[in-house]
Design an enzyme around this catalytic site. Sequence first.
Site, PDB file in Angstrom:
ATOM      1  N   LYS A  22       0.832  -1.218   0.000  1.00  0.00           N
ATOM      2  CA  LYS A  22       0.000   0.000   0.000  1.00  0.00           C
ATOM      3  C   LYS A  22       0.860   1.259   0.000  1.00  0.00           C
ATOM      4  O   LYS A  22       0.639   2.173  -0.792  1.00  0.00           O
ATOM      5  CB  LYS A  22      -0.915  -0.004   1.228  1.00  0.00           C
ATOM      6  CG  LYS A  22      -1.498   1.347   1.558  1.00  0.00           C
ATOM      7  CD  LYS A  22      -2.270   1.311   2.843  1.00  0.00           C
ATOM      8  CE  LYS A  22      -1.939   2.189   3.954  1.00  0.00           C
ATOM      9  NZ  LYS A  22      -1.449   3.397   4.149  1.00  0.00           N
ATOM     10  N   ASN A  23       1.823   1.320   0.912  1.00  0.00           N
ATOM     11  CA  ASN A  23       2.545   2.581   1.058  1.00  0.00           C
ATOM     12  C   ASN A  23       3.512   2.859  -0.096  1.00  0.00           C
ATOM     13  O   ASN A  23       3.916   3.998  -0.297  1.00  0.00           O
ATOM     14  CB  ASN A  23       3.249   2.644   2.417  1.00  0.00           C
ATOM     15  CG  ASN A  23       2.238   2.870   3.539  1.00  0.00           C
ATOM     16  OD1 ASN A  23       1.101   3.287   3.286  1.00  0.00           O
ATOM     17  ND2 ASN A  23       2.632   2.588   4.771  1.00  0.00           N
ATOM     18  N   ARG A  93      -4.369  11.229   3.617  1.00  0.00           N
ATOM     19  CA  ARG A  93      -3.028  11.578   4.096  1.00  0.00           C
ATOM     20  C   ARG A  93      -1.961  11.551   2.983  1.00  0.00           C
ATOM     21  O   ARG A  93      -1.172  12.479   2.822  1.00  0.00           O
ATOM     22  CB  ARG A  93      -2.656  10.594   5.212  1.00  0.00           C
ATOM     23  CG  ARG A  93      -1.345  10.884   5.857  1.00  0.00           C
ATOM     24  CD  ARG A  93      -1.407  12.151   6.663  1.00  0.00           C
ATOM     25  NE  ARG A  93      -0.079  12.670   6.897  1.00  0.00           N
ATOM     26  CZ  ARG A  93       0.160  13.865   7.389  1.00  0.00           C
ATOM     27  NH1 ARG A  93      -0.819  14.673   7.712  1.00  0.00           N
ATOM     28  NH2 ARG A  93       1.383  14.269   7.557  1.00  0.00           N
ATOM     29  N   CYS A 117      -4.401  12.807  11.458  1.00  0.00           N
ATOM     30  CA  CYS A 117      -5.249  11.628  11.523  1.00  0.00           C
ATOM     31  C   CYS A 117      -5.170  11.083  12.932  1.00  0.00           C
ATOM     32  O   CYS A 117      -4.533  11.683  13.788  1.00  0.00           O
ATOM     33  CB  CYS A 117      -4.855  10.590  10.488  1.00  0.00           C
ATOM     34  SG  CYS A 117      -3.541   9.566  11.014  1.00  0.00           S
ATOM     35  N   ARG A 122       0.597  15.116  12.633  1.00  0.00           N
ATOM     36  CA  ARG A 122       1.398  14.619  11.508  1.00  0.00           C
ATOM     37  C   ARG A 122       1.908  15.813  10.705  1.00  0.00           C
ATOM     38  O   ARG A 122       1.397  16.139   9.638  1.00  0.00           O
ATOM     39  CB  ARG A 122       0.572  13.657  10.647  1.00  0.00           C
ATOM     40  CG  ARG A 122       0.215  12.388  11.418  1.00  0.00           C
ATOM     41  CD  ARG A 122      -0.457  11.350  10.579  1.00  0.00           C
ATOM     42  NE  ARG A 122       0.446  10.690   9.658  1.00  0.00           N
ATOM     43  CZ  ARG A 122       0.097   9.636   8.915  1.00  0.00           C
ATOM     44  NH1 ARG A 122      -1.105   9.132   8.999  1.00  0.00           N
ATOM     45  NH2 ARG A 122       0.961   9.087   8.098  1.00  0.00           N
ATOM     46  N   PRO A 123       2.942  16.493  11.219  1.00  0.00           N
ATOM     47  CA  PRO A 123       3.444  17.702  10.556  1.00  0.00           C
ATOM     48  C   PRO A 123       4.061  17.392   9.192  1.00  0.00           C
ATOM     49  O   PRO A 123       4.470  16.259   8.938  1.00  0.00           O
ATOM     50  CB  PRO A 123       4.524  18.215  11.519  1.00  0.00           C
ATOM     51  CG  PRO A 123       4.925  17.040  12.343  1.00  0.00           C
ATOM     52  CD  PRO A 123       3.737  16.125  12.406  1.00  0.00           C
ATOM     53  N   ILE A 124       4.132  18.415   8.319  1.00  0.00           N
ATOM     54  CA  ILE A 124       4.813  18.219   7.024  1.00  0.00           C
ATOM     55  C   ILE A 124       5.909  19.275   6.837  1.00  0.00           C
ATOM     56  O   ILE A 124       6.259  19.625   5.715  1.00  0.00           O
ATOM     57  CB  ILE A 124       3.821  18.218   5.829  1.00  0.00           C
ATOM     58  CG1 ILE A 124       2.958  19.476   5.800  1.00  0.00           C
ATOM     59  CG2 ILE A 124       2.962  16.974   5.818  1.00  0.00           C
ATOM     60  CD1 ILE A 124       2.246  19.663   4.458  1.00  0.00           C
ATOM     61  N   ASP A 125       6.436  19.760   7.968  1.00  0.00           N
ATOM     62  CA  ASP A 125       7.481  20.788   7.885  1.00  0.00           C
ATOM     63  C   ASP A 125       8.713  20.320   7.108  1.00  0.00           C
ATOM     64  O   ASP A 125       9.351  21.116   6.407  1.00  0.00           O
ATOM     65  CB  ASP A 125       7.889  21.244   9.303  1.00  0.00           C
ATOM     66  CG  ASP A 125       8.349  20.079  10.166  1.00  0.00           C
ATOM     67  OD1 ASP A 125       7.538  19.160  10.395  1.00  0.00           O
ATOM     68  OD2 ASP A 125       9.522  20.060  10.582  1.00  0.00           O
ATOM     69  N   GLN A 126       9.061  19.033   7.200  1.00  0.00           N
ATOM     70  CA  GLN A 126      10.259  18.550   6.500  1.00  0.00           C
ATOM     71  C   GLN A 126      10.034  18.480   4.983  1.00  0.00           C
ATOM     72  O   GLN A 126      10.964  18.669   4.210  1.00  0.00           O
ATOM     73  CB  GLN A 126      10.670  17.163   7.025  1.00  0.00           C
ATOM     74  CG  GLN A 126      11.063  17.158   8.479  1.00  0.00           C
ATOM     75  CD  GLN A 126      12.219  18.105   8.768  1.00  0.00           C
ATOM     76  OE1 GLN A 126      13.294  17.989   8.174  1.00  0.00           O
ATOM     77  NE2 GLN A 126      12.018  19.054   9.660  1.00  0.00           N
ATOM     78  N   ASP A 306       4.023   0.347  12.144  1.00  0.00           N
ATOM     79  CA  ASP A 306       2.810  -0.175  11.500  1.00  0.00           C
ATOM     80  C   ASP A 306       2.525  -1.635  11.880  1.00  0.00           C
ATOM     81  O   ASP A 306       1.510  -2.193  11.468  1.00  0.00           O
ATOM     82  CB  ASP A 306       2.897  -0.025   9.972  1.00  0.00           C
ATOM     83  CG  ASP A 306       2.878   1.438   9.553  1.00  0.00           C
ATOM     84  OD1 ASP A 306       2.573   2.304  10.391  1.00  0.00           O
ATOM     85  OD2 ASP A 306       3.189   1.725   8.374  1.00  0.00           O
ATOM     86  N   ILE A 328       7.362   6.703  17.115  1.00  0.00           N
ATOM     87  CA  ILE A 328       7.054   7.444  15.879  1.00  0.00           C
ATOM     88  C   ILE A 328       5.780   8.284  16.033  1.00  0.00           C
ATOM     89  O   ILE A 328       5.785   9.480  15.746  1.00  0.00           O
ATOM     90  CB  ILE A 328       6.871   6.476  14.670  1.00  0.00           C
ATOM     91  CG1 ILE A 328       8.025   5.464  14.586  1.00  0.00           C
ATOM     92  CG2 ILE A 328       6.690   7.257  13.370  1.00  0.00           C
ATOM     93  CD1 ILE A 328       9.368   5.984  14.152  1.00  0.00           C
ATOM     94  N   ARG A 398      -9.166   0.469   3.680  1.00  0.00           N
ATOM     95  CA  ARG A 398      -8.220   1.402   3.048  1.00  0.00           C
ATOM     96  C   ARG A 398      -6.901   0.721   2.726  1.00  0.00           C
ATOM     97  O   ARG A 398      -6.218   1.105   1.786  1.00  0.00           O
ATOM     98  CB  ARG A 398      -7.893   2.546   4.030  1.00  0.00           C
ATOM     99  CG  ARG A 398      -8.827   3.704   4.056  1.00  0.00           C
ATOM    100  CD  ARG A 398      -8.246   4.777   4.955  1.00  0.00           C
ATOM    101  NE  ARG A 398      -6.809   4.881   4.738  1.00  0.00           N
ATOM    102  CZ  ARG A 398      -5.887   4.952   5.700  1.00  0.00           C
ATOM    103  NH1 ARG A 398      -6.233   4.955   6.947  1.00  0.00           N
ATOM    104  NH2 ARG A 398      -4.611   5.038   5.396  1.00  0.00           N
TER     105      ARG A 398
END
Length: 421
Positions: A22-23, A93, A117, A122-126, A306, A328, A398
């Site tokens: 999936k990922n 996401r 979620c 769940r930051p996206i700064d990077q 996971d 994590i 999902r």
Amino acid sequence: MEKLVITGKTPLKGEVIISGAKNAAVAIIPATLLINGVCTIDNLPNISDVKLYCDILKDLGSKVDWITDHKVVIDNTNITSSVAPLEVTRKFRASYYLIGALLGRCKEAQVGIPGGCNLGARPIDQHIKGFEALGAEVEVSQGNITAKANVLNGTTIYMDVVSVGATINIMLASVLAEGTTVIESAAKEPHIVDVANFLNTMGADIRGAGTDVIKVKGVKELKGNAEYSVVPDQIEAGTFMLAAVASKGDIIIKNCITKHLECVAAKITEIGGKIDANGDHLRVWCDKRTKKANIKTLPYPGFPTDLQPQIGVVLSLSKGTSIINESIWESRFQYTDELRKMGANITAQGKTAVFEGVDELYGAPVSATDLRAGAALIIAGIAANGTTEIYNLKHIDRGYENIEEKFRKLGAKIERVQEEE
Ligand code: EPZ
């Protein structure tokens, strides 16, 4: 409303075939936007996240033809928009990969900010740091993220945290950039290698994926005209390994890359389960009560977050006191509330949970709070005495293809039932 009804205490026996990851799939589908042409992707998992992503691509001008349930031909010759459907992308996401892919292709992108979620912040700064380092201007406002650049120039980017999503997104944005991009402290998960292999098959020049330094030499164009098969799902395979142990079963897992599962296999052996790896097959069995263990989740090759809820079920039934430290995600112990309803003795606080092993779990009505929590509850239901009902199946659907059918073939008594509201 649908629910899964499981009658437990069944040792799993038989064979299961693992689907595509999936990922990896939810990164490779947006990565096709970098191709000025046609490509074929095979071994896609037949899950709702993959279908949704292909629909998003259609909105951007892609031609998407499903050849089978697992194989799609995508023609991205005529991409007509760099603005993703904002409402959909806000709820989904992995839509963050559209920013890197559209920025790389069109030098601009507008995407709904992928919402937090139920795993916590769940930051996206990077991701943003990487796009800006390549020369993009990034603005976050009114629930959207907009990125624009006249030109993207390769540079060296030092990641402050090891991030799967940011590593892949920077690879996507830099494939067609001028010069060479170096990602330092890159994540090393198997799906990062898979996305790099896919892009290289289509004409990119990416080296070092799978190590902590990735070098992307910008190319003028990705022509595509090639076929790629998605890597087997490491987490799905790990889920079945842990189900075999929890149920005291004996199963063969087919179509997996055993190297990706070494860390899980080591933990299973430590607690008393047995593993025999043979090519792309893995036999996993357990004939006695498992022992306690301590676990800390870590980026690959460490123990994957996971699979944390799934091994949490095994430790709930293991002899002695086990501790899991989740390093994590800040809220990945919600499943422990559900397991307590089944008789587990777990105390969770912050990022640590203490499992006092019990002799038995008992069936109860429970709810899947997220994807992997849902998988864990299925394992718990199969191992428990009595009948378990699992609600909130949308999370499970999902990310796992035909999960109840795969478990049924292993002997589990599991049915999907429609319940009147
Ligand atoms: C990916 O999420 C997976 N999702 C997750 O799978 C998985 O749990 C996670 O990697 C870790 O392995 C997909 O691949 C679609 P990260 P991602 O960026 O990329 C922090 C599942 O069940 N961080 O590696 O979003 C972050 O808060 C799921 O299939 C920042 O601080 O995870 C976390 O603590 C859920 N800033 C850590 O890094 C950033 O900009 C790792 O996150 C990005 C991340």
